[in-house]
Design a protein around this motif. Structure first.
Motif, mmCIF file in Angstrom:
data_model
loop_
_atom_site.group_PDB
_atom_site.id
_atom_site.type_symbol
_atom_site.label_atom_id
_atom_site.label_comp_id
_atom_site.label_asym_id
_atom_site.label_seq_id
_atom_site.Cartn_x
_atom_site.Cartn_y
_atom_site.Cartn_z
ATOM 1 N N LYS A 437 0.947 -1.566 -0.060
ATOM 2 C CA LYS A 437 -0.084 -0.120 0.340
ATOM 3 C C LYS A 437 0.556 1.647 -0.216
ATOM 4 O O LYS A 437 0.604 2.324 -0.714
ATOM 5 N N VAL A 438 1.829 1.115 1.131
ATOM 6 C CA VAL A 438 2.956 2.860 0.619
ATOM 7 C C VAL A 438 3.456 2.971 -0.981
ATOM 8 O O VAL A 438 3.001 3.760 -1.146
ATOM 9 N N LEU A 439 3.895 1.547 -1.937
ATOM 10 C CA LEU A 439 4.293 1.716 -2.611
ATOM 11 C C LEU A 439 3.571 2.638 -3.799
ATOM 12 O O LEU A 439 3.534 2.674 -4.649
ATOM 13 N N PHE A 440 2.276 1.753 -2.987
ATOM 14 C CA PHE A 440 0.814 2.355 -3.699
ATOM 15 C C PHE A 440 0.719 3.857 -4.009
ATOM 16 O O PHE A 440 0.035 5.068 -5.074
ATOM 17 N N VAL A 441 0.472 3.890 -3.016
ATOM 18 C CA VAL A 441 0.370 5.844 -2.237
ATOM 19 C C VAL A 441 1.199 6.572 -2.865
ATOM 20 O O VAL A 441 0.918 7.547 -3.999
ATOM 21 N N VAL A 442 2.791 6.180 -3.431
ATOM 22 C CA VAL A 442 3.458 6.238 -4.216
ATOM 23 C C VAL A 442 3.380 6.760 -5.042
ATOM 24 O O VAL A 442 3.769 8.048 -6.208
ATOM 25 N N GLU A 443 2.912 5.742 -6.212
ATOM 26 C CA GLU A 443 2.645 5.827 -7.324
ATOM 27 C C GLU A 443 1.814 6.243 -7.813
ATOM 28 O O GLU A 443 1.551 7.145 -8.966
ATOM 29 N N TYR A 444 0.072 6.653 -7.179
ATOM 30 C CA TYR A 444 -1.223 7.888 -7.046
ATOM 31 C C TYR A 444 0.243 9.203 -7.445
ATOM 32 O O TYR A 444 -0.067 10.054 -7.803
ATOM 33 N N LEU A 445 0.615 9.357 -5.896
ATOM 34 C CA LEU A 445 1.242 10.830 -6.621
ATOM 35 C C LEU A 445 2.395 10.999 -7.462
ATOM 36 O O LEU A 445 2.307 12.275 -8.187
ATOM 37 N N VAL A 446 2.915 9.921 -8.065
ATOM 38 C CA VAL A 446 3.899 10.181 -8.995
ATOM 39 C C VAL A 446 3.168 10.515 -10.151
ATOM 40 O O VAL A 446 3.137 11.097 -11.001
ATOM 41 N N ALA A 447 1.917 10.040 -10.338
ATOM 42 C CA ALA A 447 0.644 10.142 -11.755
ATOM 43 C C ALA A 447 0.053 11.561 -11.638
ATOM 44 O O ALA A 447 -0.144 11.834 -13.133
ATOM 45 N N GLY A 448 0.075 12.276 -10.872
ATOM 46 C CA GLY A 448 0.085 13.416 -11.195
ATOM 47 C C GLY A 448 1.086 14.627 -10.969
ATOM 48 O O GLY A 448 0.892 15.218 -12.110
ATOM 49 N N LEU A 449 2.160 13.864 -10.577
ATOM 50 C CA LEU A 449 3.366 14.646 -11.214
ATOM 51 C C LEU A 449 3.708 14.146 -12.537
ATOM 52 O O LEU A 449 3.563 15.696 -13.067
ATOM 53 N N THR A 450 3.394 13.208 -12.843
ATOM 54 C CA THR A 450 3.426 12.772 -14.829
ATOM 55 C C THR A 450 2.922 13.401 -15.408
ATOM 56 O O THR A 450 2.914 14.053 -16.450
ATOM 57 N N ALA A 451 1.081 13.732 -15.003
ATOM 58 C CA ALA A 451 0.468 14.730 -15.195
ATOM 59 C C ALA A 451 0.729 16.417 -15.805
ATOM 60 O O ALA A 451 1.117 16.534 -16.850
ATOM 61 N N PHE A 452 1.332 16.427 -14.742
ATOM 62 C CA PHE A 452 1.285 18.011 -14.327
ATOM 63 C C PHE A 452 2.657 18.479 -14.951
ATOM 64 O O PHE A 452 3.531 19.074 -15.449
ATOM 65 N N TYR A 453 4.343 17.761 -15.279
ATOM 66 C CA TYR A 453 5.244 18.394 -15.323
ATOM 67 C C TYR A 453 5.085 17.762 -16.996
ATOM 68 O O TYR A 453 5.648 18.817 -17.882
ATOM 69 N N MET A 454 4.218 16.934 -17.490
ATOM 70 C CA MET A 454 4.352 16.406 -18.565
ATOM 71 C C MET A 454 3.436 17.837 -19.433
ATOM 72 O O MET A 454 3.766 18.218 -20.743
ATOM 73 N N PHE A 455 2.457 18.201 -19.411
ATOM 74 C CA PHE A 455 1.822 19.424 -19.460
ATOM 75 C C PHE A 455 2.441 21.005 -19.439
ATOM 76 O O PHE A 455 2.103 21.542 -20.197
ATOM 77 N N ARG A 456 2.644 21.079 -17.908
ATOM 78 C CA ARG A 456 4.311 22.318 -18.351
ATOM 79 C C ARG A 456 5.006 21.942 -19.358
ATOM 80 O O ARG A 456 4.969 23.435 -19.938
ATOM 81 N N LEU A 457 5.327 21.300 -19.716
ATOM 82 C CA LEU A 457 6.179 21.697 -20.929
ATOM 83 C C LEU A 457 5.094 21.386 -22.322
ATOM 84 O O LEU A 457 5.980 22.074 -22.849
ATOM 85 N N TYR A 458 4.317 20.925 -22.587
ATOM 86 C CA TYR A 458 3.698 21.406 -23.693
ATOM 87 C C TYR A 458 3.110 22.179 -23.635
ATOM 88 O O TYR A 458 3.137 23.226 -24.698
ATOM 89 N N TYR A 459 2.316 23.522 -22.634
ATOM 90 C CA TYR A 459 2.172 24.138 -22.853
ATOM 91 C C TYR A 459 3.094 25.478 -22.928
ATOM 92 O O TYR A 459 3.204 26.507 -23.334
ATOM 93 N N SER A 460 4.302 24.639 -22.370
ATOM 94 C CA SER A 460 5.723 26.143 -22.549
ATOM 95 C C SER A 460 6.320 25.621 -23.995
ATOM 96 O O SER A 460 6.483 27.185 -24.381
#
Length: 641
Positions: A437-460
């Motif tokens: 469950k700990v690693l599961f929560v970590v990967e949920y957080l990573v999923a949000g960060l991934t979407a953020f930094y990729m669309f930061r790149l896309y919009y920039s």
């Protein structure tokens, strides 16, 4: 030599090798464009043969009730060490090796075609395609190896190939430094890999993969044998083997070479550092997975936690980088961390093997969308002659094909349905939920960060304020955009491949379904990441600067990559060089060299003293002879009386 009906697969490897020789020795005799066309045509043949191999293996071969079995297409003993221990050269076909044949030849073919346009006019055009062919041959030889020592040989050849390609611009100091850094860091990791191979083979008495990975084979039966520090010898050997995989796949703390490797040409980044070489570590663990799952559970936990930490660590750094290729490099580290975590939380056989299947599924989909991202980045750099997103903006109207394909890749890596990344990432999250469950929560957080930094790149790049360009940007030629469209289509549709029926931990079909209780929150978290990036970067705003100021300490540490490179330099220069290398150098100079010089001085001094005995004067020889005879007579008389 043992030869099977799949012996034609040898040509999949042989063609890139012959291209390397031909283009390397004869490419300069033709117009540069010919080298690109010949190289691409050869890879097209290898790609077609790989498709035929996959079709025959998965859909026409007769497999027993035990699922997809391993096939030795051909095998020949190369070096015989003992009666049982020998190093072979051959071709092993099983679900993961056949899958990798498709991945490598697909991405390599797209990169070859793309490079015809991207590298046009570059000095060393023929050399570039020769090196691409060498890398492709090396990677293909790695994935079809029948034994772990053959894999190690090609593993090192892959390292040589990456060194040559990263340092392709050999007149550029930063490229030379990056190639040396990649080579040296991975050599340290490969030392652990080699020691692990030797320990594993000594314990089991074999290098052969089929014997090693047999659930009833010697690796599993020896798991309860001798221990060291509470872990079995098999477990220690698997941890050491994973060390090599962590180096090649840029896992923390052996990740420092990957961002610098972006100094190579962008097609190299797509081929080596997005889709093929960096997943070699994942493939290595997958190849030995039955041993990890049945005999090396502690080693598997190391794999899981290293993968989980790396995925989060790299995602945080990617949120602050400005070089678009380095953002993608850290994204690659994060996604490979996903794959490693999936292997680490997997069991062997049945539904317990969900993580294994999910890891291989994500490896396959990631190869398509990450290669697409890098090639799109290359098209952007080709248009504006800059790597930095703060020097871009408003490019969507100038680069319509690149814009659409880049957006597809961003949606795919963010895990938005129905793109392929959603399906493979969902399976990883499901496997993590059931096991840790700990690693599961970590990967949920990573999923949000991934979407953020990729669309930061896309919009920039494609939105926001249009930057001032020295010339009007224009779309790349068709030879570059056709591979983008092909990979975009692959990014959309590969998620619908029934991987659970093709690539599993035990070769058996695996019943899976989308666990909506996990998938829906995952999509919502990704959507939240996209929404935040949209608010901050779609239009010119002071919000990013205010956020960076508010969290300035975290931002500074992330921007400087948590100073890991500085730590390495401190340890290397201030500790190793000063307190180890300097004393060793002094000992070598004054003791080792001094001893040798002293011996030489004694010999020279003695020779000067005795050289008079060889004067060539007959009278001197007569005196010495008579004196010696008299001395011997006196000694003889003395001994008698």
């Amino acid at each position: 030599m043992e030869i099977h009906g799949y012996a034609f697969t040898l040509y999949i490897l042989l063609i890139p090798f012959l291209l390397f020789i031909f283009l390397g020795l004869s490419g300069h005799r033709f117009k540069p464009l010919i080298s690109g066309i010949v190289g691409s045509a050869g890879l097209l043949v290898s790609f077609a043969l790989s498709l035929i191999t996959a079709y025959r293996y998965f859909f026409t071969s007769l497999h027993g009730e035990d699922g997809y079995s391993a096939i030795i297409a051909m095998n020949s003993v190369w070096l015989r060490l003992t009666e049982k221990l020998h190093i072979d050269m051959g071709i092993l076909l099983d679900p993961i090796s056949v899958m990798m044949l498709i991945v490598i030849t697909t991405v390599s073919l797209m990169v070859h075609i793309y490079s015809i346009g991207y590298m046009k006019g570059e000095r060393g055009y023929e050399r570039f395609f020769s090196f691409l062919s060498l890398f492709t041959f090396s990677m293909l030889g790695l994935v079809v190896a029948t034994n772990i020592f053959q894999m190690y040989i090609f593993w090192e050849l892959v390292g040589v190939s990456s060194y040559l390609l990263i340092g392709f611009y050999y007149q550029k100091p930063s490229a030379v430094a990056a190639s040396k850094k990649a080579f040296i860091v991975t050599r340290f990791a490969d030392l652990g890999f080699l020691i692990g191979i030797l320990v594993l083979s000594y314990t089991t008495g074999t290098f052969d993969f089929k014997t090693l990975t047999d659930p009833a084979g010697p690796a599993v039966t020896h798991a309860g044998g001798a221990t060291f520090l509470g872990l079995s010898i098999i477990t220690w050997s698997l941890i050491l083997v994973f060390m090599g995989g962590a180096g090649k796949s840029a896992m923390f703390p052996l990740h420092i070479w990957l961002p610098d490797a972006m100094e190579g040409p962008t097609p190299v980044s797509a081929l080596i550092h997005a889709a093929t070489m960096v997943v070699a570590g994942v493939y290595l663990v997958a190849r030995l997975f039955p041993i990890y799952a049945l005999a090396g559970i502690p080693a598997l936990n190391v794999v899981a936690y290293v993968g989980g930490f790396t995925s989060l660590f790299a995602a945080v750094i990617a949120c602050t980088q400005l070089d678009i290729k380095r953002v993608l490099a850290y994204s690659t580290m994060s996604q490979i961390g996903y794959m490693m975590l999936a292997l680490g939380v997997s069991g062997y056989g049945g539904h317990e093997g969900l993580g294994f299947m999910a890891s291989m599924f994500h490896l396959f989909t990631h190869a398509m969308f990450k290669a697409l991202l890098f090639l799109c980045a290359g098209a952007v750099i080709h248009a504006v002659h800059s790597n930095y997103m703060n020097e871009m903006g408003g490019l969507r109207k100038f680069l319509p094909i690149t814009h659409i394909t880049f957006l597809i890749a961003c949606l795919t890596i963010a895990g938005i349905p129905p793109f392929s990344g959603f399906f493979s990432k969902d399976e990883i999250l499901a496997a993590a939920w059931h096991h840790n469950k700990v690693l599961f929560v970590v990967e949920y957080l990573v999923a949000g960060l991934t979407a953020f930094y990729m669309f930061r790149l896309y919009y920039s790049i494609f939105h926001g304020r249009q930057a001032h360009y020295h010339h009007t940007p224009h779309e790349a030629p068709y030879v570059m955009t056709i591979p983008l469209m092909f990979l975009a289509a692959a990014s959309i549709f590969t998620g619908f491949i029934p991987f659970h029926n093709l690539v599993t931990s035990d070769g058996m079909h695996l019943e899976t379904h989308i666990e909506w209780g996990i998938a829906i929150p995952s999509v919502l978290i990704a959507a939240a990441g996209i929404a935040v990036a949209t608010v901050m970067y779609r239009k010119e705003s002071t919000l990013p600067a205010r956020m960076a100021s508010t969290f300035r300490h975290l931002y500074t540490w992330s921007f400087h990559k948590f100073y890991i490179d500085e730590v390495y330099l401190f340890v290397t220069k201030k500790i190793i060089f000063r307190y180890i290398s300097t004393p060793v150098a002094w000992f070598d100079r004054h003791v080792v060299d001094g001893t040798m010089n002293g011996i030489a001085w004694v010999i020279e001094f003695t020779s000067h003293r005795i050289k008079g005995f060889q004067s060539g004067q007959l009278q001197q020889y007569a005196i010495v002879f008579v004196s010696g005879a008299v001395l011997l007579i006196l000694v003889f008389i003395y001994l008698l009386y």
